[in-house]
Design a protein around this motif. Sequence first.
Motif, PDB file in Angstrom:
ATOM      1  N   VAL A 190     -62.846  40.336  79.108  1.00  0.00           N
ATOM      2  CA  VAL A 190     -61.328  39.937  78.896  1.00  0.00           C
ATOM      3  C   VAL A 190     -61.068  41.133  78.675  1.00  0.00           C
ATOM      4  CG1 VAL A 190     -58.831  38.691  77.868  1.00  0.00           C
ATOM      5  CG2 VAL A 190     -61.209  36.979  78.345  1.00  0.00           C
ATOM      6  N   GLU A 191     -60.431  41.951  78.405  1.00  0.00           N
ATOM      7  CA  GLU A 191     -59.927  43.198  77.731  1.00  0.00           C
ATOM      8  C   GLU A 191     -59.037  42.663  76.940  1.00  0.00           C
ATOM      9  OE1 GLU A 191     -56.858  46.575  79.637  1.00  0.00           O
ATOM     10  OE2 GLU A 191     -59.223  47.468  79.926  1.00  0.00           O
ATOM     11  N   ILE A 192     -58.789  43.094  76.042  1.00  0.00           N
ATOM     12  CA  ILE A 192     -58.064  42.752  75.416  1.00  0.00           C
ATOM     13  C   ILE A 192     -57.036  44.232  73.898  1.00  0.00           C
ATOM     14  CG2 ILE A 192     -58.803  40.610  73.949  1.00  0.00           C
ATOM     15  CD1 ILE A 192     -60.246  41.839  71.539  1.00  0.00           C
ATOM     16  N   SER A 193     -56.110  43.924  73.232  1.00  0.00           N
ATOM     17  CA  SER A 193     -55.461  45.207  72.183  1.00  0.00           C
ATOM     18  C   SER A 193     -55.528  44.549  70.946  1.00  0.00           C
ATOM     19  CB  SER A 193     -53.875  45.873  72.941  1.00  0.00           C
ATOM     20  OG  SER A 193     -53.637  46.099  71.884  1.00  0.00           O
ATOM     21  N   LEU A 194     -56.017  45.910  70.287  1.00  0.00           N
ATOM     22  CA  LEU A 194     -56.170  45.571  69.033  1.00  0.00           C
ATOM     23  C   LEU A 194     -54.984  47.110  68.475  1.00  0.00           C
ATOM     24  CD1 LEU A 194     -59.847  44.740  68.637  1.00  0.00           C
ATOM     25  CD2 LEU A 194     -58.426  43.738  68.014  1.00  0.00           C
ATOM     26  N   PRO A 195     -53.935  46.820  68.543  1.00  0.00           N
ATOM     27  CA  PRO A 195     -52.996  48.166  69.348  1.00  0.00           C
ATOM     28  C   PRO A 195     -52.705  48.855  67.652  1.00  0.00           C
ATOM     29  CG  PRO A 195     -51.692  46.042  68.662  1.00  0.00           C
ATOM     30  CD  PRO A 195     -53.230  46.054  69.180  1.00  0.00           C
ATOM     31  N   HIS A 196     -53.499  48.701  66.207  1.00  0.00           N
ATOM     32  CA  HIS A 196     -53.352  49.322  65.034  1.00  0.00           C
ATOM     33  C   HIS A 196     -54.352  50.308  64.750  1.00  0.00           C
ATOM     34  CE1 HIS A 196     -49.493  46.977  64.567  1.00  0.00           C
ATOM     35  NE2 HIS A 196     -49.038  47.565  64.006  1.00  0.00           N
ATOM     36  N   THR A 197     -55.722  49.825  65.678  1.00  0.00           N
ATOM     37  CA  THR A 197     -56.707  50.607  65.296  1.00  0.00           C
ATOM     38  C   THR A 197     -57.191  51.721  65.030  1.00  0.00           C
ATOM     39  OG1 THR A 197     -57.898  49.101  66.923  1.00  0.00           O
ATOM     40  CG2 THR A 197     -59.204  51.227  66.016  1.00  0.00           C
ATOM     41  N   LYS A 198     -55.860  52.751  65.654  1.00  0.00           N
ATOM     42  CA  LYS A 198     -55.391  54.090  65.433  1.00  0.00           C
ATOM     43  C   LYS A 198     -55.981  54.260  63.753  1.00  0.00           C
ATOM     44  CE  LYS A 198     -51.215  55.109  67.393  1.00  0.00           C
ATOM     45  NZ  LYS A 198     -50.241  55.167  68.602  1.00  0.00           N
ATOM     46  N   TYR A 199     -55.015  53.010  63.248  1.00  0.00           N
ATOM     47  CA  TYR A 199     -54.242  53.162  62.108  1.00  0.00           C
ATOM     48  C   TYR A 199     -54.928  53.226  61.175  1.00  0.00           C
ATOM     49  CZ  TYR A 199     -49.660  53.995  64.300  1.00  0.00           C
ATOM     50  OH  TYR A 199     -49.237  54.271  65.139  1.00  0.00           O
ATOM     51  N   ALA A 200     -56.540  52.192  61.119  1.00  0.00           N
ATOM     52  CA  ALA A 200     -57.448  51.867  60.594  1.00  0.00           C
ATOM     53  C   ALA A 200     -58.676  53.200  59.911  1.00  0.00           C
ATOM     54  CB  ALA A 200     -58.435  51.365  60.607  1.00  0.00           C
ATOM     55  N   LEU A 201     -58.843  54.202  59.778  1.00  0.00           N
ATOM     56  CA  LEU A 201     -59.492  54.892  59.023  1.00  0.00           C
ATOM     57  C   LEU A 201     -58.600  55.100  58.066  1.00  0.00           C
ATOM     58  CD1 LEU A 201     -62.224  57.630  61.131  1.00  0.00           C
ATOM     59  CD2 LEU A 201     -62.618  55.758  59.788  1.00  0.00           C
ATOM     60  N   PRO A 202     -57.683  56.031  58.430  1.00  0.00           N
ATOM     61  CA  PRO A 202     -56.200  56.314  57.146  1.00  0.00           C
ATOM     62  C   PRO A 202     -55.802  55.399  56.691  1.00  0.00           C
ATOM     63  CG  PRO A 202     -55.437  57.085  59.761  1.00  0.00           C
ATOM     64  CD  PRO A 202     -57.120  56.448  60.049  1.00  0.00           C
ATOM     65  N   ALA A 203     -56.324  54.373  57.349  1.00  0.00           N
ATOM     66  CA  ALA A 203     -55.649  53.474  56.381  1.00  0.00           C
ATOM     67  C   ALA A 203     -57.025  52.953  55.115  1.00  0.00           C
ATOM     68  CB  ALA A 203     -55.298  51.802  56.725  1.00  0.00           C
ATOM     69  N   TYR A 204     -58.241  52.727  55.837  1.00  0.00           N
ATOM     70  CA  TYR A 204     -59.495  52.659  54.600  1.00  0.00           C
ATOM     71  C   TYR A 204     -59.275  53.975  53.623  1.00  0.00           C
ATOM     72  CZ  TYR A 204     -64.247  52.757  53.745  1.00  0.00           C
ATOM     73  OH  TYR A 204     -65.711  52.560  52.721  1.00  0.00           O
ATOM     74  N   TYR A 205     -58.430  54.797  54.434  1.00  0.00           N
ATOM     75  CA  TYR A 205     -59.362  56.150  53.014  1.00  0.00           C
ATOM     76  C   TYR A 205     -58.601  56.491  52.285  1.00  0.00           C
ATOM     77  CZ  TYR A 205     -64.270  57.329  54.750  1.00  0.00           C
ATOM     78  OH  TYR A 205     -65.342  56.810  55.346  1.00  0.00           O
ATOM     79  N   ILE A 206     -57.086  55.314  51.832  1.00  0.00           N
ATOM     80  CA  ILE A 206     -56.675  55.439  51.128  1.00  0.00           C
ATOM     81  C   ILE A 206     -57.176  53.906  50.815  1.00  0.00           C
ATOM     82  CG2 ILE A 206     -53.740  54.668  50.328  1.00  0.00           C
ATOM     83  CD1 ILE A 206     -53.946  56.613  52.526  1.00  0.00           C
ATOM     84  N   VAL A 207     -57.056  52.836  50.750  1.00  0.00           N
ATOM     85  CA  VAL A 207     -57.044  51.533  49.752  1.00  0.00           C
ATOM     86  C   VAL A 207     -58.676  51.884  49.119  1.00  0.00           C
ATOM     87  CG1 VAL A 207     -57.970  49.002  49.863  1.00  0.00           C
ATOM     88  CG2 VAL A 207     -56.074  50.216  51.479  1.00  0.00           C
ATOM     89  N   ALA A 208     -59.362  52.356  50.044  1.00  0.00           N
ATOM     90  CA  ALA A 208     -60.707  52.136  49.672  1.00  0.00           C
ATOM     91  C   ALA A 208     -61.455  53.671  48.270  1.00  0.00           C
ATOM     92  CB  ALA A 208     -61.972  52.902  50.560  1.00  0.00           C
ATOM     93  N   PRO A 209     -61.239  54.848  48.304  1.00  0.00           N
ATOM     94  CA  PRO A 209     -61.054  55.082  47.417  1.00  0.00           C
ATOM     95  C   PRO A 209     -60.423  54.883  45.877  1.00  0.00           C
ATOM     96  CG  PRO A 209     -60.878  56.903  49.309  1.00  0.00           C
ATOM     97  CD  PRO A 209     -60.287  55.098  49.591  1.00  0.00           C
ATOM     98  N   ALA A 210     -58.640  54.756  46.128  1.00  0.00           N
ATOM     99  CA  ALA A 210     -58.276  53.311  45.144  1.00  0.00           C
ATOM    100  C   ALA A 210     -58.642  52.692  44.646  1.00  0.00           C
ATOM    101  CB  ALA A 210     -57.116  52.558  45.449  1.00  0.00           C
ATOM    102  N   GLU A 211     -59.625  51.972  45.073  1.00  0.00           N
ATOM    103  CA  GLU A 211     -60.267  50.726  44.570  1.00  0.00           C
ATOM    104  C   GLU A 211     -61.534  51.151  43.766  1.00  0.00           C
ATOM    105  OE1 GLU A 211     -61.074  47.333  46.741  1.00  0.00           O
ATOM    106  OE2 GLU A 211     -59.298  47.155  47.380  1.00  0.00           O
ATOM    107  N   ALA A 212     -62.004  52.229  43.973  1.00  0.00           N
ATOM    108  CA  ALA A 212     -62.541  53.337  43.658  1.00  0.00           C
ATOM    109  C   ALA A 212     -62.754  53.876  42.083  1.00  0.00           C
ATOM    110  CB  ALA A 212     -63.992  54.199  44.627  1.00  0.00           C
ATOM    111  N   SER A 213     -61.506  54.531  42.125  1.00  0.00           N
ATOM    112  CA  SER A 213     -61.135  55.731  40.963  1.00  0.00           C
ATOM    113  C   SER A 213     -60.671  53.891  39.554  1.00  0.00           C
ATOM    114  CB  SER A 213     -59.442  55.405  41.057  1.00  0.00           C
ATOM    115  OG  SER A 213     -58.813  55.287  41.492  1.00  0.00           O
TER     116      SER A 213
END
Length: 490
Positions: free
Chosen positions: A299-322
């Motif tokens: 089944v072809e599916i859509s995960l439309p917010h995938t393109k925002y995952a990396l930018p979001a990750y590289y805000i959340v992860a460094p914030a928690e790391a700090s």
Amino acid sequence: MSDLLKLSLDEITTRLSNRDVSSVELSKAALEACQDAQPALNAFTAFDADKTLSMAAASDEKLAKGEGSLIEGAPIAIKDLFAVNGVSTTACSHILDGFKPTYESTITSKLWDAGGVFLCKTSMDEFAMGSSNETAFTGPVSSPWQGENGEKLTPGGSSGGSAAAVAADLCFGATGTDTGGSIRQPAAFTGIVGVKPTYGRTSRWGAVAFASSLDHPGPFAKTVKDSAILLQAMSGHDAKDSTSLPNDVPDFIAACGQSVKGLKIGVPKEYRIDGMPDDIAKVWDQGVEWLKAAGCEIVEISLPHTKYALPAYYIVAPAEASSNLARYDGMRYGLREDGEDLTSVYENTRASGFGEEVQRRIMIGTYVLSAGYYDAYYLRAQKVRTRILQDFDTAFQKVDAILTPSAPSAAFPLGSKSDDPIAMYLNDVFTVTANLAGVPAMSVPAGVDAAGLPLGLQIITRALDEETMFKVGAAVEDAAAFTAKPGKWW
């Protein structure tokens, strides 16, 4: 004895149970093999032969009485993020030099309770921050695989030492942690199986924290069944970890042999990114055909917010790391650099103790958490994270599992991306979504590229449905019949 090290965990535990080999003999051979490989691979940070052989002897006594547990007598390598009582635990950072915990992490306790034998500590990117195992204070790890011209390749990161050890047949399994892909990407690069369970399925207590809401302890193994055995041993509720799930642990091992006929497999269109190498696209298409032939509906599916995952990750992860790394100040344990006053001790210790990548992420994290930017960056990233979880929830109303590539390329030469943090961060493009959503995912070796290097396929399932993940993973493994191994050069 070296031939025994090539066996799977499932096979060697059968040999041990039948008393065809002793755990002491096997552990001695594994220690020797690791030490022989260390000058070339640089995959290990600590050994304690006395501890290893003592544990092996205890396993032999249990096996002689017919009282062996799930992985009784099998030597297991431990990422240098997990506390092992009395053994150096540094997260491959200078700031934790000399730290030997007087306690045991929950993950390693469970492995030892299941009969595992401590073999060694494995190298990693410093504080798990990296995708190539080049940021370790102890230096880069080389993959057991080599490039066409003999160049040294990354084993992936951050759990590259564990991946290299399993791929090189130096142990029968290893622990890793996956914060944005740090189990699945190294597994794909080295031709082995790597599993990131549901968030909270495995305890984080006693593991050095990177980003607390994203860190997922999990196993590396030679086969899908081996990974199920290890996850079975590692899982379970832990009262010491407030994020640990109270759910019962299903029979992951039994799921590996079950039919996938009738399952619906989602193929997300957003993962067909621009510039995807032909080899990656081909192995993905082949995986789709394998599952279709096994009776699955595609089944072809859509995960439309995938393109925002990396930018979001590289805000959340460094914030928690700090926040998490604020505790390393030279006051209680690890490195301490003297200064004229308290502030200069802090400054000198942290400047000397943290590597460049860790400092970069602390600075980013502190910035996005600051009063003027918290709403604009951190809060917005958390909202994006919620949308990504909603994408998965919507998709899993239509499908039972999702199939994607594990990584956007095969393993690359050491040093080729170390001067470009953005290029390095893009290695997580296919994996970070599962961490942000907390859903289980695994990488299974599925083929090789034109240069003969391993490529992996990723299976993602809904939260707490690792059983379906193992079903599909085993089906992919059977169809791929992946037998490629690195030629021994170390």
